[in-house]
Design an enzyme around this catalytic site. Sequence first.
Site, PDB file in Angstrom:
ATOM      1  N   ARG A  55      44.538  27.223  24.311  1.00 17.88           N
ATOM      2  CA  ARG A  55      43.141  27.422  24.651  1.00 17.88           C
ATOM      3  C   ARG A  55      42.346  27.724  23.380  1.00 17.88           C
ATOM      4  NH1 ARG A  55      43.452  33.116  27.942  1.00 17.88           N
ATOM      5  NH2 ARG A  55      41.242  32.723  28.200  1.00 17.88           N
ATOM      6  N   HIS A  66      41.594  43.665  34.324  1.00 21.38           N
ATOM      7  CA  HIS A  66      42.243  43.155  35.524  1.00 21.38           C
ATOM      8  C   HIS A  66      41.580  43.650  36.810  1.00 21.38           C
ATOM      9  CE1 HIS A  66      45.253  40.766  37.471  1.00 21.38           C
ATOM     10  NE2 HIS A  66      45.284  41.701  38.393  1.00 21.38           N
ATOM     11  N   GLU A 117      38.557  44.126  37.025  1.00 21.37           N
ATOM     12  CA  GLU A 117      37.328  43.328  37.035  1.00 21.37           C
ATOM     13  C   GLU A 117      37.525  42.023  37.805  1.00 21.37           C
ATOM     14  OE1 GLU A 117      33.340  42.092  35.607  1.00 21.37           O
ATOM     15  OE2 GLU A 117      34.366  43.933  36.187  1.00 21.37           O
ATOM     16  N   THR A 135      47.035  40.344  49.544  1.00 24.20           N
ATOM     17  CA  THR A 135      46.255  39.113  49.445  1.00 24.20           C
ATOM     18  C   THR A 135      46.747  38.094  50.466  1.00 24.20           C
ATOM     19  OG1 THR A 135      45.977  39.526  47.079  1.00 24.20           O
ATOM     20  CG2 THR A 135      45.457  37.318  47.874  1.00 24.20           C
ATOM     21  N   HIS A 139      29.937  31.705  26.995  1.00 27.71           N
ATOM     22  CA  HIS A 139      30.166  31.170  28.346  1.00 27.71           C
ATOM     23  C   HIS A 139      31.002  32.139  29.169  1.00 27.71           C
ATOM     24  CE1 HIS A 139      31.627  28.705  31.656  1.00 27.71           C
ATOM     25  NE2 HIS A 139      32.866  28.934  31.236  1.00 27.71           N
ATOM     26  N   TYR A 167      39.272  41.654  40.440  1.00 34.30           N
ATOM     27  CA  TYR A 167      39.152  41.973  41.862  1.00 34.30           C
ATOM     28  C   TYR A 167      37.765  42.501  42.200  1.00 34.30           C
ATOM     29  CZ  TYR A 167      44.007  40.898  41.996  1.00 34.30           C
ATOM     30  OH  TYR A 167      45.185  40.214  41.901  1.00 34.30           O
ATOM     31  N   ASP A 171      17.067  51.603  53.881  1.00 28.43           N
ATOM     32  CA  ASP A 171      17.035  51.268  52.455  1.00 28.43           C
ATOM     33  C   ASP A 171      18.327  51.774  51.829  1.00 28.43           C
ATOM     34  OD1 ASP A 171      16.264  50.556  49.842  1.00 28.43           O
ATOM     35  OD2 ASP A 171      14.186  51.118  50.214  1.00 28.43           O
ATOM     36  N   TRP A 177      35.666  36.107  24.862  1.00 23.96           N
ATOM     37  CA  TRP A 177      35.040  37.108  25.749  1.00 23.96           C
ATOM     38  C   TRP A 177      35.840  38.408  25.784  1.00 23.96           C
ATOM     39  CZ3 TRP A 177      36.346  39.422  30.517  1.00 23.96           C
ATOM     40  CH2 TRP A 177      37.567  39.040  31.073  1.00 23.96           C
ATOM     41  N   HIS A 213      50.103  42.783  32.579  1.00 22.38           N
ATOM     42  CA  HIS A 213      50.679  41.443  32.733  1.00 22.38           C
ATOM     43  C   HIS A 213      49.879  40.407  31.937  1.00 22.38           C
ATOM     44  CE1 HIS A 213      48.253  40.266  36.619  1.00 22.38           C
ATOM     45  NE2 HIS A 213      47.628  39.881  35.558  1.00 22.38           N
ATOM     46  N   HIS A 214      48.737  40.824  31.349  1.00 25.27           N
ATOM     47  CA  HIS A 214      48.026  39.979  30.393  1.00 25.27           C
ATOM     48  C   HIS A 214      48.625  40.112  28.998  1.00 25.27           C
ATOM     49  CE1 HIS A 214      44.601  39.102  33.135  1.00 25.27           C
ATOM     50  NE2 HIS A 214      44.900  40.295  33.626  1.00 25.27           N
ATOM     51  N   SER A 229      24.134  49.752  34.053  1.00 27.19           N
ATOM     52  CA  SER A 229      23.518  49.168  35.249  1.00 27.19           C
ATOM     53  C   SER A 229      24.500  49.123  36.410  1.00 27.19           C
ATOM     54  CB  SER A 229      23.014  47.759  34.924  1.00 27.19           C
ATOM     55  OG  SER A 229      22.717  47.040  36.101  1.00 27.19           O
ATOM     56  N   SER A 230      25.698  48.618  36.148  1.00 28.88           N
ATOM     57  CA  SER A 230      26.693  48.503  37.222  1.00 28.88           C
ATOM     58  C   SER A 230      27.150  49.863  37.731  1.00 28.88           C
ATOM     59  CB  SER A 230      27.891  47.692  36.731  1.00 28.88           C
ATOM     60  OG  SER A 230      27.529  46.353  36.476  1.00 28.88           O
ATOM     61  N   LYS A 263      45.476  38.780  53.955  1.00 36.80           N
ATOM     62  CA  LYS A 263      44.130  38.243  54.183  1.00 36.80           C
ATOM     63  C   LYS A 263      44.180  36.754  54.521  1.00 36.80           C
ATOM     64  CE  LYS A 263      41.409  41.398  51.282  1.00 36.80           C
ATOM     65  NZ  LYS A 263      40.504  41.854  52.340  1.00 36.80           N
ATOM     66  N   SER A 310      35.227  36.608  55.068  1.00 35.89           N
ATOM     67  CA  SER A 310      35.577  37.305  56.305  1.00 35.89           C
ATOM     68  C   SER A 310      34.395  37.383  57.273  1.00 35.89           C
ATOM     69  CB  SER A 310      36.075  38.720  55.996  1.00 35.89           C
ATOM     70  OG  SER A 310      37.253  38.676  55.224  1.00 35.89           O
TER      71      SER A 310
END
Length: 548
Positions: free
Chosen positions: A454, A257, A259, A332, A75, A261, A104, A140, A306-307, A168-169, A335, A272
């Site tokens: 968790r 991290h 990722e 942030t 998941h 953002y 294009d 994950w 910070h993780h 791919s990315s 915004k 926006s």
Amino acid sequence: MAVDAQRNIPAWHRGKVAGWLVTVDHKRIGILYIATAGFFFALSGFLALLIRTQLANADGGVITGNAYNEVVTMHGTGMVFFVVVPILAGLANFLVPLMIGAPDMAFPRLNALSYWLYLFAGLVFCFSFFAAGGAANTGWTAYPPLSVIAPGNGQDLWILSLHIASISSLLGAINFIVTIHNMRTRGMSWMRIPLFVWSIEIYAWLLLFVLPVLSAGLTLLLLERQFPDTFDFFVPTGEGEGGSPILYQHVFWFFGHPEVYIMILPAMGIVSEILPVFARKPIFGYKAIAFSTVAIGFFSMLVWAHHMFTVGMPTYLNIWFMLASMVIAVPTGIKIFNWLATLWRGNITLETPMLYALGFLSVFTIGGLSGIYLAAFPIDWQVHDTYFVVAHFHYVLFGGSVLAILGGLFYWWPKIFGRFLSDRLGKWSFAFIFVGFNLTFFPQHLLGLIGMPRRVYTYRDDGLWEAYNLASTIGSYVMGIGMLILLVAIVKSIHGRRAGNDPWQADTLEWYTTSPPPPHNFDEVPYVTSARPLYDLRRRLRDAESGA
């Protein structure tokens, strides 16, 4: 010229099926991305309902412990790697050339390769369910030593699928950067490109910087799994010898991290675009929002540990990552205040895209505030690996990214397909999803604070644990009803109300062409004189009609 180009295409390339299989049209590739991500969204959503059904009651027996670990792993991986990032890539594929007045993407064939690699990665990901020993079951994040010693081939296929998805990315990111830098239409300077394009620019650079790090970490993990007697990168072999599990965490979160953002910045770009259209006002502080996007991208690469506040880092490093994590709240916050200022005294119309954008604004703010709490390492020590963290990142990623994406789909659907999604069904879907989301994840803050860890598949009824879990499960099914209503709206749109070229009276260039756009995108593109080219064009037409 466009007609001649069409005539030179072999007839079988223009077939209803083959035309999609061999297409290099950025619009069709964008639709393929969105449709494929929609399939993985349904799969990952089903797995989420399975998780919540198992946890609805104490000592639940819906699935076994090992199956639960597989479901949780697949998941999380599916949502991050095969839903949110690809669907944003799909929207960007369709919209970026239109928004900058280009015919294009810079490299159309590379664009097609990027999609087919994504689809192949997704198939490998799904086939891992049928691997010897079952699917990956290590979370994950795939922390060693568990991910190194896990038996079976599911973990290997998991690694392979992420390798292919990373390629791919990377190809897509290179294409976006070259397209945005080199193919903007006349007059479109950097301070005139749409804010969604700004967000894709930073999204692409972040992918370019951090995906190679993830690929390196996964390669080392695969080598250690396959050749444990030769390589010991992450698993200790003795007193002070061998590998370090903490090294893997540094590698993973240096990717992980940013990722976050990568998933949230394009969502911010979508919001926006939506807010000024339905507030009938120009965006407040265009430059501040654009530069805050750059600042968030930069600071996102400085806060990964910070993780890892609980791994035993020195206090001075904990302080550095705490302060860096709090600093990222400043751009942030810029915004958020600019979005609120855009709404202030606006002529607001509550169409479905606007509802989703407002839902994003409220829910993402809650998630951001809980992130500030988690950035303080003494607090993180208390709630690390509890459901408080689960609630936080779902408020940021689902309540943030997914709500914005759904708003973007309702907003750009008329441009993509030439027909509206039902506004009535859209509002019902928003109501169920918004209420169900908060009912699902807000109680999980409380579960974390009273100690529920968790990734546990069962628990004993201890005070409020069962009540909060039951509420969370009910909320997940309410949210599922909202998704089914959205699916009905999509099916009904096949014969829905037709849309004009510019049904929302928006200000960016994608609304200048037909709905849906022709293969060549534009017959002509107006000279861009500001960040609101269509507003400028309408004003010049009004002036000409009034004789000014």
